[in-house]
Design a protein around this motif. Sequence first.
Motif, mmCIF file in Angstrom:
data_model
loop_
_atom_site.group_PDB
_atom_site.id
_atom_site.type_symbol
_atom_site.label_atom_id
_atom_site.label_comp_id
_atom_site.label_asym_id
_atom_site.label_seq_id
_atom_site.Cartn_x
_atom_site.Cartn_y
_atom_site.Cartn_z
ATOM 1 N N ASP A 292 79.687 59.436 35.539
ATOM 2 C CA ASP A 292 79.374 58.100 35.021
ATOM 3 C C ASP A 292 79.726 57.046 36.067
ATOM 4 O OD1 ASP A 292 78.796 55.886 33.530
ATOM 5 O OD2 ASP A 292 80.480 56.096 32.146
ATOM 6 N N ARG A 293 78.746 56.682 36.883
ATOM 7 C CA ARG A 293 78.961 55.721 37.965
ATOM 8 C C ARG A 293 77.851 54.670 37.964
ATOM 9 N NH1 ARG A 293 81.289 59.432 43.009
ATOM 10 N NH2 ARG A 293 82.421 60.929 41.696
ATOM 11 N N HIS A 294 78.176 53.511 38.481
ATOM 12 C CA HIS A 294 77.242 52.386 38.509
ATOM 13 C C HIS A 294 75.990 52.755 39.292
ATOM 14 C CE1 HIS A 294 76.123 48.129 38.477
ATOM 15 N NE2 HIS A 294 75.763 48.280 39.727
ATOM 16 N N LYS A 295 74.813 52.526 38.683
ATOM 17 C CA LYS A 295 73.552 52.827 39.351
ATOM 18 C C LYS A 295 73.264 51.808 40.456
ATOM 19 C CE LYS A 295 72.013 56.457 37.132
ATOM 20 N NZ LYS A 295 71.848 57.751 37.822
ATOM 21 N N GLU B 259 65.545 52.893 38.973
ATOM 22 C CA GLU B 259 64.511 53.163 37.972
ATOM 23 C C GLU B 259 63.208 53.676 38.588
ATOM 24 O OE1 GLU B 259 64.240 48.703 38.857
ATOM 25 O OE2 GLU B 259 65.770 50.255 38.726
ATOM 26 N N HIS B 260 63.054 53.559 39.904
ATOM 27 C CA HIS B 260 61.874 54.084 40.577
ATOM 28 C C HIS B 260 62.177 55.352 41.384
ATOM 29 C CE1 HIS B 260 60.496 49.878 39.889
ATOM 30 N NE2 HIS B 260 59.355 50.502 39.660
ATOM 31 N N HIS B 261 63.348 55.920 41.154
ATOM 32 C CA HIS B 261 63.751 57.100 41.921
ATOM 33 C C HIS B 261 63.850 58.330 41.028
ATOM 34 C CE1 HIS B 261 65.846 54.297 45.059
ATOM 35 N NE2 HIS B 261 64.524 54.256 45.116
ATOM 36 N N TRP C 88 75.402 61.024 44.770
ATOM 37 C CA TRP C 88 73.958 61.079 45.006
ATOM 38 C C TRP C 88 73.191 60.574 43.792
ATOM 39 C CZ3 TRP C 88 70.106 64.157 42.695
ATOM 40 C CH2 TRP C 88 68.884 64.214 43.369
ATOM 41 N N LEU C 89 73.661 60.900 42.605
ATOM 42 C CA LEU C 89 72.965 60.513 41.387
ATOM 43 C C LEU C 89 72.990 59.010 41.131
ATOM 44 C CD1 LEU C 89 73.963 63.402 38.951
ATOM 45 C CD2 LEU C 89 71.632 62.736 39.563
ATOM 46 N N ARG C 90 73.796 58.263 41.823
ATOM 47 C CA ARG C 90 73.821 56.814 41.629
ATOM 48 C C ARG C 90 72.464 56.193 41.938
ATOM 49 N NH1 ARG C 90 78.106 53.589 44.673
ATOM 50 N NH2 ARG C 90 77.483 52.029 43.137
ATOM 51 N N ARG C 91 71.690 56.809 42.817
ATOM 52 C CA ARG C 91 70.391 56.242 43.178
ATOM 53 C C ARG C 91 69.251 56.752 42.306
ATOM 54 N NH1 ARG C 91 69.453 59.221 48.946
ATOM 55 N NH2 ARG C 91 71.688 58.953 48.992
ATOM 56 N N ILE C 92 69.549 57.718 41.405
ATOM 57 C CA ILE C 92 68.503 58.412 40.663
ATOM 58 C C ILE C 92 68.350 57.835 39.253
ATOM 59 C CG2 ILE C 92 67.710 60.641 39.812
ATOM 60 C CD1 ILE C 92 67.782 60.367 42.883
ATOM 61 N N GLY C 93 67.106 57.515 38.870
ATOM 62 C CA GLY C 93 66.837 56.995 37.533
ATOM 63 C C GLY C 93 66.252 58.013 36.588
ATOM 64 N N PHE C 94 65.586 59.051 37.121
ATOM 65 C CA PHE C 94 65.000 60.121 36.317
ATOM 66 C C PHE C 94 65.307 61.457 36.993
ATOM 67 C CE2 PHE C 94 62.416 56.380 35.582
ATOM 68 C CZ PHE C 94 62.169 56.388 34.216
ATOM 69 N N VAL C 95 65.781 62.433 36.232
ATOM 70 C CA VAL C 95 66.039 63.767 36.774
ATOM 71 C C VAL C 95 64.998 64.729 36.192
ATOM 72 C CG1 VAL C 95 67.653 65.698 36.875
ATOM 73 C CG2 VAL C 95 68.482 63.375 37.155
ATOM 74 N N LEU C 96 64.322 65.453 37.077
ATOM 75 C CA LEU C 96 63.231 66.326 36.673
ATOM 76 C C LEU C 96 63.697 67.771 36.509
ATOM 77 C CD1 LEU C 96 60.354 65.080 39.034
ATOM 78 C CD2 LEU C 96 61.231 64.051 36.925
ATOM 79 N N SER C 97 63.080 68.451 35.540
ATOM 80 C CA SER C 97 63.271 69.893 35.366
ATOM 81 C C SER C 97 61.887 70.485 35.137
ATOM 82 C CB SER C 97 64.183 70.186 34.172
ATOM 83 O OG SER C 97 64.266 71.581 33.946
ATOM 84 N N THR C 98 61.321 71.086 36.170
ATOM 85 C CA THR C 98 59.947 71.590 36.116
ATOM 86 C C THR C 98 59.894 73.118 36.181
ATOM 87 O OG1 THR C 98 59.835 71.256 38.514
ATOM 88 C CG2 THR C 98 58.952 69.504 37.126
ATOM 89 N N PRO D 161 69.449 68.398 34.512
ATOM 90 C CA PRO D 161 69.131 67.300 33.596
ATOM 91 C C PRO D 161 70.363 66.768 32.867
ATOM 92 C CG PRO D 161 67.574 69.100 33.324
ATOM 93 C CD PRO D 161 68.673 69.612 34.214
ATOM 94 N N ALA D 162 71.274 67.661 32.481
ATOM 95 C CA ALA D 162 72.482 67.216 31.787
ATOM 96 C C ALA D 162 73.355 66.374 32.714
ATOM 97 C CB ALA D 162 73.258 68.418 31.263
ATOM 98 N N GLU D 163 73.472 66.777 33.976
ATOM 99 C CA GLU D 163 74.240 65.976 34.930
ATOM 100 C C GLU D 163 73.584 64.614 35.129
ATOM 101 O OE1 GLU D 163 76.388 69.279 37.795
ATOM 102 O OE2 GLU D 163 74.343 68.650 38.290
ATOM 103 N N GLY D 164 72.247 64.616 35.205
ATOM 104 C CA GLY D 164 71.548 63.347 35.326
ATOM 105 C C GLY D 164 71.793 62.457 34.130
ATOM 106 N N MET D 165 71.747 63.023 32.930
ATOM 107 C CA MET D 165 72.009 62.250 31.714
ATOM 108 C C MET D 165 73.408 61.643 31.747
ATOM 109 S SD MET D 165 70.303 65.001 29.089
ATOM 110 C CE MET D 165 70.632 64.170 27.532
ATOM 111 N N ALA D 166 74.391 62.436 32.157
ATOM 112 C CA ALA D 166 75.767 61.933 32.223
ATOM 113 C C ALA D 166 75.901 60.806 33.230
ATOM 114 C CB ALA D 166 76.720 63.070 32.567
#
Length: 783
Positions: free
Chosen positions: A585-588, A593-595, A679-689, A699-704
């Motif tokens: 849980d860190r400041h984005k 939102e475009h990453h 690294w996730l501070r810059r990410i707005g959407f995490v993909l699972s394909t 995805p769970a780490e991205g959600m957190a």
Amino acid sequence: MTCAVPVKGPSVRPRALVYGDVDLNLIDGSAIWAQGMVQAAARAGCEVTLVLKAPVRTGRLVDPLRALPGVTVLSPHAEGLVEGEASMQPKQAAAVLSSIDAADPFDLVVVRGRRLAGKLSAGSLAGRLWTYLTDVPQSAGEFTGSAKGELRRIADASRVLLCQTEELRGFLESAVPATAGKSVLFPPVVVLPDGMTGREGGAPEGRALRLVYTGKFAPRWNTYEMAGLPRLLAQRGVDAELHMVGDKVHDDPKDPGYSERMRSALEGGQGVIWHGGHPRAEAMRLTAACDVGLSWRHPEMDASLELSTKVLECGTLGVPVVLNRTPMHERLFGEDYPLFAASEADVVDALTLIGKNPDVFTLAVQRCRQAASDFTLDAAAERLRTYLGQTFPEPSKLVLAAARVAALAAPQRPAVEGDVLVHEATAPANPQAPAAATPPAPAVEGPRKLRIGVAGHDLKFFTRLLDYLKSRPDMEVRVDHWAALKVHDPERSQELVEWADVVVCEWCGPNALWYAAHKRPGQRLVVRLHRFELYAAWPRHLDISAVDQVVCVSPHYADLTRETTGWPADKVVVVPNWVDDLQLDRHKLAGAEHHLGMIGIAPSRKRLDLALDALEELRREDPRFTLFVKSKLPWEYWWIWQREDERAHYEQVFRRIRRSPLLAGGVVFDSYGRDVAAWLRRIGFVLSTSDDESFHLAPAEGMASGAVPVLLGWPGADTIYDRRWIHQDASAMAASIAATVREGRWEAERLLAQQQVRGQYALDEVCRQWTDLLAGALTPSGR
């Protein structure tokens, strides 16, 4: 008969030893840190002993701490632990701290100072260090091999690494992987003296503009240049006076004349009023009587990853501050803050503006107060309570009862160190090593720790759970680390069998087969099964009657396990993968939102090609969308790259990235590493394909982290994640992402995702489930 020392319960206050490589006779940021740390630790519930580096020459900073309940201030010089009057050097301080601890061991040892922490990392305090890191190289170019090695040793020896800023934490995690997972935020603490409310009134009218600086006088702090500001402002028609508080004038080896020039400016500069050194309360009172604080520094300090305590103190007092424009300061004060300055001319311009425009002054005051609001003593104490709760979990009556039952049911055998609950500081240095035998223990008096053995060749998915189990006061943990999947030391494994109440086999492989064949009657055996083993031969050869429970990470794979193996349904339970929600849980960062982000793209079933399909659709409408990939590359896995079909897949994928006009500049590959949270501070959407996953942690780490999960419907995905995040194909994924951003729903969606993952997969929740499992309370109803 062995004696059992009662397990430390929630009513017992942790004992904290605090030492900073700072002189509390001088007022500067590091000395204020020591004050704030002691106050916050005491308020968080610790009994605190502060050890002083230097003899007490003035009580300006020390006396208020002596008056705090639960705080002891110890001066090694006054106690006769140090000869002479010189301040302790790191080597000497390390020896003194170790001797103080040896007399009555502490639960945690908070230290500030890299050299000191380096000395302590190899000593008896290792494992209990809470190291506050500031004096570290702050650019990649400064990181020598020796610096990295020292910081790695410090990280390994520290239970917690306290970082002043998010920027420092992220930099450390990328430069020194061992710091990842241990680094937590502990920003500066601002405490107003009793009865002080701060500056009153609006912009100054009808009198001189009062400027103020408190702290040390040094070249990079621009304090000599500050002394010339009243004169320069007078040339602009602004009447101003500069109040300077402090008595520490720096001797600069590169500029031998600096000290003399600085003192001359303090004593005789136009409009300069030098107050000398004062207790902190008086220094803050002087600050509150002024209009504008000065924290303008040399440009080479713009890259600093530290945050000035003085800036926050001024903000709390309602005194706006002139300071350098940096990303950190922009995040705190806003990009349009009116008192950013890069040069002397900028400072004069800003002060001229503020001296003539009350509205600008009012805006600056509001921004500074708002920025300082997150750095109160209450906020610091709450942070420490959280970290203390993670480090010192409360003992469980359920676990203690399970330990007693296991002890009474076990056959008589030689007692070991685990039979006696000793203070953590006196536990064996190597908890994996077998303890020496002592006379038999036919009975157990009082509470005893539940003995947990963990066996496996690869514990990377079990690391944080292992840390948690070791931290519990009601459990003792030993590890049988197999050299390879099929290679181990049978004697060492047998020793674990003789010692443990419960054995956990990480992976259902040869380790599970061996322990199932050698376990003692009445000893519990738990096996954690991953996707990798389910379709291998080992489960078919496992004596399931010797296994108490098999753990799967998702309901879908639990069902597959039952169907594939034919094992009794009540033997298979679900305990999900954990997500370290507090670390993530860190400041984005701006533009998140475009990453889009992917973590891990090998083997081919991860389907990077489908992520590229979605990215191309997004970039047709908005080229700001970018895909960031954090992964080892496929050729770094020999077992993947030796397969012709895998090589063909990736050759096609990378050829497409090079040739597609829509993908040009839109795909960024970042190196694999443990710095996922940063690294996730810059990410707005995490993909699972993926085509198939047992859980898929990304995805769970991205959600957190506060990102929105975007998944394809691989088998079992809907048993782990809310269906709102699952899409039919890559085109639907792209449409959802575009709509979420276009309609302004990204903020709400990411907060919902974060709330969901905390409720289901937060580290403390999963650890609770494992505690119940090991105590024998978790059944298939825990699915």
